[in-house]
Structures are given as structure tokens and as C-alpha cells.
Design a protein around this motif. Structure first.
Motif, PDB file in Angstrom:
ATOM      1  N   ILE A 176      17.609 -15.754 -10.138  1.00 41.21           N
ATOM      2  CA  ILE A 176      16.899 -16.686 -11.011  1.00 41.21           C
ATOM      3  C   ILE A 176      17.393 -18.113 -10.789  1.00 41.21           C
ATOM      4  CG2 ILE A 176      16.636 -17.378 -13.435  1.00 41.21           C
ATOM      5  CD1 ILE A 176      16.556 -14.333 -14.077  1.00 41.21           C
ATOM      6  N   ILE A 177      18.692 -18.279 -10.667  1.00 36.83           N
ATOM      7  CA  ILE A 177      19.251 -19.610 -10.403  1.00 36.83           C
ATOM      8  C   ILE A 177      18.770 -20.140  -9.059  1.00 36.83           C
ATOM      9  CG2 ILE A 177      21.403 -20.858  -9.931  1.00 36.83           C
ATOM     10  CD1 ILE A 177      22.707 -19.007 -12.051  1.00 36.83           C
ATOM     11  N   TYR A 178      18.708 -19.261  -8.057  1.00 38.23           N
ATOM     12  CA  TYR A 178      18.239 -19.647  -6.725  1.00 38.23           C
ATOM     13  C   TYR A 178      16.786 -20.123  -6.780  1.00 38.23           C
ATOM     14  CZ  TYR A 178      16.597 -18.958  -1.930  1.00 38.23           C
ATOM     15  OH  TYR A 178      16.024 -19.113  -0.709  1.00 38.23           O
TER      16      TYR A 178
ATOM     17  N   TRP B 123      12.614 -24.388  -7.175  1.00 41.65           N
ATOM     18  CA  TRP B 123      11.522 -24.984  -7.942  1.00 41.65           C
ATOM     19  C   TRP B 123      11.784 -26.465  -8.198  1.00 41.65           C
ATOM     20  CZ3 TRP B 123       6.838 -23.278  -9.526  1.00 41.65           C
ATOM     21  CH2 TRP B 123       6.197 -23.979 -10.539  1.00 41.65           C
ATOM     22  N   LEU B 124      13.007 -26.800  -8.551  1.00 44.61           N
ATOM     23  CA  LEU B 124      13.327 -28.189  -8.877  1.00 44.61           C
ATOM     24  C   LEU B 124      13.564 -29.058  -7.653  1.00 44.61           C
ATOM     25  CD1 LEU B 124      15.733 -27.755 -11.904  1.00 44.61           C
ATOM     26  CD2 LEU B 124      13.342 -28.477 -11.936  1.00 44.61           C
ATOM     27  N   LEU B 125      14.237 -28.525  -6.642  1.00 43.00           N
ATOM     28  CA  LEU B 125      14.680 -29.355  -5.528  1.00 43.00           C
ATOM     29  C   LEU B 125      13.736 -29.350  -4.328  1.00 43.00           C
ATOM     30  CD1 LEU B 125      18.450 -28.377  -5.637  1.00 43.00           C
ATOM     31  CD2 LEU B 125      17.351 -30.395  -6.631  1.00 43.00           C
ATOM     32  N   LEU B 126      13.021 -28.237  -4.111  1.00 39.95           N
ATOM     33  CA  LEU B 126      12.224 -28.132  -2.899  1.00 39.95           C
ATOM     34  C   LEU B 126      10.744 -28.425  -3.135  1.00 39.95           C
ATOM     35  CD1 LEU B 126      12.507 -27.424   0.097  1.00 39.95           C
ATOM     36  CD2 LEU B 126      11.946 -25.076  -0.498  1.00 39.95           C
ATOM     37  N   PHE B 127      10.216 -27.925  -4.239  1.00 38.76           N
ATOM     38  CA  PHE B 127       8.783 -28.086  -4.487  1.00 38.76           C
ATOM     39  C   PHE B 127       8.489 -29.445  -5.104  1.00 38.76           C
ATOM     40  CE2 PHE B 127       8.589 -23.243  -5.209  1.00 38.76           C
ATOM     41  CZ  PHE B 127       8.522 -23.032  -3.847  1.00 38.76           C
TER      42      PHE B 127
ATOM     43  N   ASP C 229       2.878 -28.673  -5.236  1.00 32.76           N
ATOM     44  CA  ASP C 229       3.249 -27.275  -4.996  1.00 32.76           C
ATOM     45  C   ASP C 229       3.446 -26.520  -6.306  1.00 32.76           C
ATOM     46  OD1 ASP C 229       3.232 -27.596  -2.231  1.00 32.76           O
ATOM     47  OD2 ASP C 229       5.367 -28.115  -2.168  1.00 32.76           O
ATOM     48  N   ARG C 230       4.092 -27.149  -7.259  1.00 32.64           N
ATOM     49  CA  ARG C 230       4.295 -26.511  -8.564  1.00 32.64           C
ATOM     50  C   ARG C 230       2.965 -26.230  -9.253  1.00 32.64           C
ATOM     51  NH1 ARG C 230       8.364 -30.912  -9.875  1.00 32.64           N
ATOM     52  NH2 ARG C 230      10.158 -30.252  -8.671  1.00 32.64           N
ATOM     53  N   GLU C 231       2.063 -27.184  -9.196  1.00 32.59           N
ATOM     54  CA  GLU C 231       0.762 -27.014  -9.844  1.00 32.59           C
ATOM     55  C   GLU C 231      -0.022 -25.872  -9.188  1.00 32.59           C
ATOM     56  OE1 GLU C 231      -3.294 -29.613 -10.485  1.00 32.59           O
ATOM     57  OE2 GLU C 231      -1.368 -30.667 -10.435  1.00 32.59           O
ATOM     58  N   VAL C 232       0.009 -25.786  -7.869  1.00 31.73           N
ATOM     59  CA  VAL C 232      -0.692 -24.708  -7.163  1.00 31.73           C
ATOM     60  C   VAL C 232      -0.099 -23.349  -7.539  1.00 31.73           C
ATOM     61  CG1 VAL C 232      -1.072 -23.694  -4.877  1.00 31.73           C
ATOM     62  CG2 VAL C 232      -1.462 -26.129  -5.233  1.00 31.73           C
TER      63      VAL C 232
END
Length: 162
Positions: free
Chosen positions: A103-105, A110-114, A118-121
Motif C-alpha cells: 500500500i505504501i509503495y 500515486w503521489l510521485l509518479l502519476f 493519469d490519476r483522473e484516467v
């Protein structure tokens, strides 16, 4: 006159007032399991870049390696096999630790790469068809839990001192 010889084990399990054995702390062995799982997953991910291997097979093999390391360390430290309750506690604790690390990974990805697009998709895809994602999460959780329980039990039987 009898002489008492001290035992050389690192930790002695003494019966308490009610005659039951005291609970063994398994936090250290949950850590061994998690470290073994993470390291073997990393190695298998590198192997997957060269050879095609099923992701479920990689998960099961990583869990089995983590179970072997945890049980092997426990038996070396305590000079005895795990009890049934210790097997259950080690299994649930280890899978909990592995899933917490996962979950941490994913949260860090989610926070650092996307980015925002990308998050919206991903959110829209999840909202349109949540059942396949939910069933996949349940299946992988069951796969890790069952393989960890079987692995801990098998390695406990195989490595148990005579």
C-alpha cells in the motif's frame, strides 16, 4: 547430589501460573518474512524483465521464500517448531506487513509518479468498472494468505528439530 545444567537457548519458554506457555513475540520473524518477500520479489522482477513469468507465480514464490526465511530463523533462535497459534499469528502478521508495504509503495507511486491526468484516467476507469479491480484485489489477497499459511506450515514441518 544433582546438578542443574543451564540450557543454552536464547529464550526459554516457561509455563506461567496457569500452566500455559507464554506467547512468543513474533514481530522479528514477521520482519524476516517481509524482508525475504521484498528481496525475492525484486529478484523475480529482474528475472521477469528477461524471461516471461506469471505474476501470480512470482507472488507465490516470493511468499514461500519469505516463509522459509521466517520459519528458519524462528527454529534457529528457539530450537523448536512453531505451535499452531504461532503459525496463524506469523501468517496473518506477515501478510499484513507485506500488504502494508504494498500500500505504501502504490501510494508513493500515486503521489510521485502519476500526474493529474493519469490519476483522473485511473479514477474514471475504476469508477466505470470497479468489480474487476475489486475481485483481483480479493484474489491476490487470498492467494498470498493461503500460500503464506501453507508455506509456513510446510517449512515448519520440514525444518522442525527432531
Amino acid at each position: 547430589m544433582s546438578s542443574n545444567r543451564p540450557t543454552l537457548s536464547k529464550r526459554q519458554v516457561q509455563p506461567n501460573h496457569s500452566g500455559q506457555l507464554e506467547k512468543t513475540r513474533l514481530v522479528q520473524y514477521v520482519g524476516f518474512f517481509a524482508i525475504g518477500y521484498v528481496l525475492s520479489s525484486a529478484v523475480f522482477m529482474m528475472i521477469q524483465s528477461k524471461v516471461t513469468i506469471s505474476s501470480q507465480l512470482v507472488t507465490v514464490l516470493s511468499v514461500l521464500i519469505g516463509a522459509y526465511i521466517a520459519v528458519n530463523k524462528f527454529i534457529k533462535h528457539h530450537q523448536r517448531a512453531l505451535t499452531a497459534s504461532e503459525i496463524n499469528r506469523l501468517t496473518v502478521g506477515s501478510i499484513g506487513a507485506v500488504w502494508l508495504a504494498t500500500i505504501i509503495y502504490f501510494f508513493s507511486l500515486w503521489l510521485l509518479l502519476f500526474d493529474a491526468i493519469d490519476r483522473e484516467v485511473l479514477i474514471e476507469m475504476t469508477a466505470q468498472q470497479p468489480l474487476p479491480l475489486l475481485s483481483a484485489l480479493v484474489m491476490i489477497l487470498l492467494l498470498t494468505l493461503v500460500s503464506a499459511r501453507i508455506g509456513v506450515w510446510v517449512f515448519n514441518r520440514l525444518l522442525a528439530p527432531k
